[in-house]
Structure formats: C-alpha cells, structure tokens
Design a protein around this motif. Structure first.
Motif, PDB file in Angstrom:
ATOM      1  N   THR A 164      18.096 -74.668   6.384  1.00 15.47           N
ATOM      2  CA  THR A 164      17.407 -74.198   7.588  1.00 15.47           C
ATOM      3  C   THR A 164      15.970 -74.696   7.633  1.00 15.47           C
ATOM      4  OG1 THR A 164      18.768 -72.199   7.741  1.00 15.47           O
ATOM      5  CG2 THR A 164      16.621 -72.140   8.824  1.00 15.47           C
ATOM      6  N   ILE A 165      15.254 -74.573   6.514  1.00 14.36           N
ATOM      7  CA  ILE A 165      13.852 -75.005   6.476  1.00 14.36           C
ATOM      8  C   ILE A 165      13.751 -76.516   6.651  1.00 14.36           C
ATOM      9  CG2 ILE A 165      11.785 -75.154   5.043  1.00 14.36           C
ATOM     10  CD1 ILE A 165      12.322 -72.356   6.145  1.00 14.36           C
ATOM     11  N   ARG A 166      14.652 -77.258   6.031  1.00 14.20           N
ATOM     12  CA  ARG A 166      14.634 -78.722   6.191  1.00 14.20           C
ATOM     13  C   ARG A 166      14.937 -79.120   7.630  1.00 14.20           C
ATOM     14  NH1 ARG A 166      17.867 -80.477   0.613  1.00 14.20           N
ATOM     15  NH2 ARG A 166      16.041 -80.393  -0.771  1.00 14.20           N
ATOM     16  N   GLU A 167      15.816 -78.378   8.286  1.00 14.38           N
ATOM     17  CA  GLU A 167      16.119 -78.666   9.693  1.00 14.38           C
ATOM     18  C   GLU A 167      14.895 -78.432  10.566  1.00 14.38           C
ATOM     19  OE1 GLU A 167      16.974 -78.124  13.771  1.00 14.38           O
ATOM     20  OE2 GLU A 167      16.484 -76.402  12.492  1.00 14.38           O
ATOM     21  N   ILE A 168      14.139 -77.371  10.261  1.00  7.23           N
ATOM     22  CA  ILE A 168      12.920 -77.087  11.023  1.00  7.23           C
ATOM     23  C   ILE A 168      11.887 -78.191  10.798  1.00  7.23           C
ATOM     24  CG2 ILE A 168      10.978 -75.504  11.281  1.00  7.23           C
ATOM     25  CD1 ILE A 168      13.566 -74.458  12.491  1.00  7.23           C
ATOM     26  N   ALA A 169      11.743 -78.638   9.548  1.00 13.01           N
ATOM     27  CA  ALA A 169      10.796 -79.716   9.240  1.00 13.01           C
ATOM     28  C   ALA A 169      11.187 -80.993   9.993  1.00 13.01           C
ATOM     29  CB  ALA A 169      10.752 -79.977   7.736  1.00 13.01           C
ATOM     30  N   ASN A 170      12.472 -81.290  10.037  1.00 14.62           N
ATOM     31  CA  ASN A 170      12.941 -82.466  10.769  1.00 14.62           C
ATOM     32  C   ASN A 170      12.703 -82.308  12.262  1.00 14.62           C
ATOM     33  OD1 ASN A 170      14.586 -85.040  10.864  1.00 14.62           O
ATOM     34  ND2 ASN A 170      15.889 -83.723  12.119  1.00 14.62           N
ATOM     35  N   PHE A 171      12.899 -81.097  12.778  1.00 21.29           N
ATOM     36  CA  PHE A 171      12.655 -80.828  14.191  1.00 21.29           C
ATOM     37  C   PHE A 171      11.192 -81.080  14.545  1.00 21.29           C
ATOM     38  CE2 PHE A 171      11.410 -77.666  17.465  1.00 21.29           C
ATOM     39  CZ  PHE A 171      12.173 -78.141  18.525  1.00 21.29           C
ATOM     40  N   ILE A 172      10.280 -80.649  13.677  1.00 19.17           N
ATOM     41  CA  ILE A 172       8.847 -80.878  13.914  1.00 19.17           C
ATOM     42  C   ILE A 172       8.553 -82.374  13.942  1.00 19.17           C
ATOM     43  CG2 ILE A 172       6.537 -80.593  12.920  1.00 19.17           C
ATOM     44  CD1 ILE A 172       7.530 -77.898  11.770  1.00 19.17           C
ATOM     45  N   GLN A 173       9.134 -83.116  12.998  1.00 18.75           N
ATOM     46  CA  GLN A 173       8.907 -84.564  12.957  1.00 18.75           C
ATOM     47  C   GLN A 173       9.446 -85.261  14.194  1.00 18.75           C
ATOM     48  OE1 GLN A 173      10.392 -86.387   9.406  1.00 18.75           O
ATOM     49  NE2 GLN A 173       8.830 -85.486   8.087  1.00 18.75           N
ATOM     50  N   GLN A 174      10.594 -84.800  14.683  1.00 20.03           N
ATOM     51  CA  GLN A 174      11.210 -85.443  15.848  1.00 20.03           C
ATOM     52  C   GLN A 174      10.519 -85.067  17.157  1.00 20.03           C
ATOM     53  OE1 GLN A 174      13.654 -87.762  15.678  1.00 20.03           O
ATOM     54  NE2 GLN A 174      13.440 -87.563  13.449  1.00 20.03           N
TER      55      GLN A 174
END
Length: 262
Positions: A164-174
């Motif tokens: 979940t946290i990695r998905e949020i980090a990726n969302f911020i980058q995208q």
C-alpha cells in the motif's frame, strides 16, 4: 512444549477456579515462583505485575508464569476477577514454549479444557492424572497454535501495508503536480494520517512532504532539460503559483537555479 511427551508434565495439587473476594490480592512472596502456573481470567478487571512489568487484565487474559518469576496481582473490587490457575512442573526443558502473556482469541475450547482439568480432580475421576497431563499438553498446543496464527496474520498485514505504501509513493511520482496532502493520501491508503505518515517514513525513508517535493523537483528538472519548457511553464505544470518559491525550492534540492538547466 509442542514436542514434550505428556508424561513429562508433573502435576501439582495447586489448581482452582475462584471468584475473588473484593479485598483479594496476590501479594509479593519472599521467593519467586517455584514452578509453572497457567493463569486465566474468566471475567472482571485487575492488574498483574510480572517481574516489574504491569499488565491490565480482563476476560481472556492468560499468563504462563515460569519458575523464577516474581508476581503480584490485584483487582477492581467493583468488578472482581474470576480466574483459573493450574500449577505444574516439567521433567525436561521445552524447546518451544508459549509466550508469557496473551489474550486468548478462541476462548471456548480453551475454557472447556480448563474446566475439564479442574473437574477431573474435584470428583476424583478414574484415570484423572493421565487425562490431566493430556489436557495440559492440549492447553499448551492451543496457546502455541494461536501465537502462530497471530504471527501469520501480522506478516500478511505487514506485506499488505508495504504494498500500500509503495503504491502511494508510486502515485505521487506519477502525479507530482497534484495538490497532494497527508490527509488525502492517507484516505487513499485507508489509514489514519498519523499512522500513514509514520509508516511512509519507515518504509520509503522520507517524510511524505519531502517525498512530494522531491518528486515535483525531479519532474521539473525533466521538463526543463528534456521537454524544453521554460521555468514558468514547468512551475505552472507542477502546481506552483509562486515562481520565486519554486526557484528557491528547486535550488535547495538541486543545488542550482532552474534557469541553469535550460
């Protein structure tokens, strides 16, 4: 205690289920416990101090005291404890032992075993000692099984949280130009803002705020260097309304002015 033969359990004639009187206390002894003591709370509220550590106890609280432990206990006279205790010893040292304290998650079969153990001797049942040793072994298996299941659930939960946290980090980058906030990202992660912030820092290695800024500045550098945008265009694309603030932030993170990139 998983692999110990039931015959290795040494029964001690100290066991009971008791309804504690209002003034009940388990006072500190002159010597530590000489044997094992399985201690279970059926109802009520109280406090147990084990080797200097305090535990607030209630229905389902279960201790496995060990030889050498120092214990005291008290309870709320308005909500007195009902508890069972079983003292025993072992002929051999166990390789695998239940934890000292837990809340029993599946109390019905556990309580049934406790009740059966105590009744065996109250009515002097034929074969009581042999069955009692088998019951003690079952009680230990029950505790060990619950601990393994809890560990499995925690591991599964930990893996889910990591993803979940990695998905949020990726969302911020995208989407670096979106107006991210801790609150909005925590909602996306289905976590409280405080817990989300703490876990994000533990897993990603940056605070949420710094990670958002890093993502924006890295994208700004890409837009300036590879897409041919002006400083104003890059700042606008990433949600900066103040060009001077954007330039100061860019220099803070990149060590140079955005105009130097073009």
């Amino acid at each position: 205690m998983l692999h110990i033969n039931p015959d290795s359990f040494i029964l001690i004639p100290a066991f009971a289920t008791i309804h504690c009187e209002p003034n009940w206390k388990w006072r500190k002894r002159n010597k530590p416990l000489p044997n094992y003591d399985l201690f279970y709370v059926w109802s009520g509220k109280g406090t147990v101090v084990l080797n200097g550590k305090r535990f607030d106890v209630h229905k389902g609280s279960c201790f496995l005291f060990k030889p050498g432990d120092w214990t005291t206990a008290s309870h709320d006279p308005q909500n007195p404890l009902v508890l069972s205790y079983i003292h025993f010893d072992l002929e051999e040292t166990p390789e695998l032992m239940p934890k000292t304290y837990r809340i029993v998650q599946d109390p019905i079969p556990f309580e049934s075993l406790l009740t059966r153990y105590i009744r065996l001797f109250l009515v002097k049942t034929f074969g009581a000692e042999i069955e009692a040793k088998l019951i003690l072994k079952q009680l230990m298996i029950h505790l060990l099984r619950e601990e393994r299941e809890i560990d499995r659930q925690l591991e599964h939960s930990s893996n889910d949280l990591l993803e979940t946290i990695r998905e949020i980090a990726n969302f911020i980058q995208q989407h670096p130009g979106d107006p991210h906030s801790i609150e909005s990202l925590a909602i996306r992660a289905n976590l409280s803002p405080r817990y989300f912030s703490r876990k994000f820092k533990e897993i990603i290695g940056h605070t949420v705020r710094n990670y958002i800024i890093h993502s924006r500045i890295n994208r700004a550098e890409h837009l300036l260097h590879n897409m041919g945008m002006t400083v104003t265009e890059a700042a606008d694309a990433l949600g900066y309304n103040d060009l001077h603030f954007f330039s100061r932030q860019f220099k803070k993170y990149k060590g140079k002015n955005p105009s130097d990139i073009r």
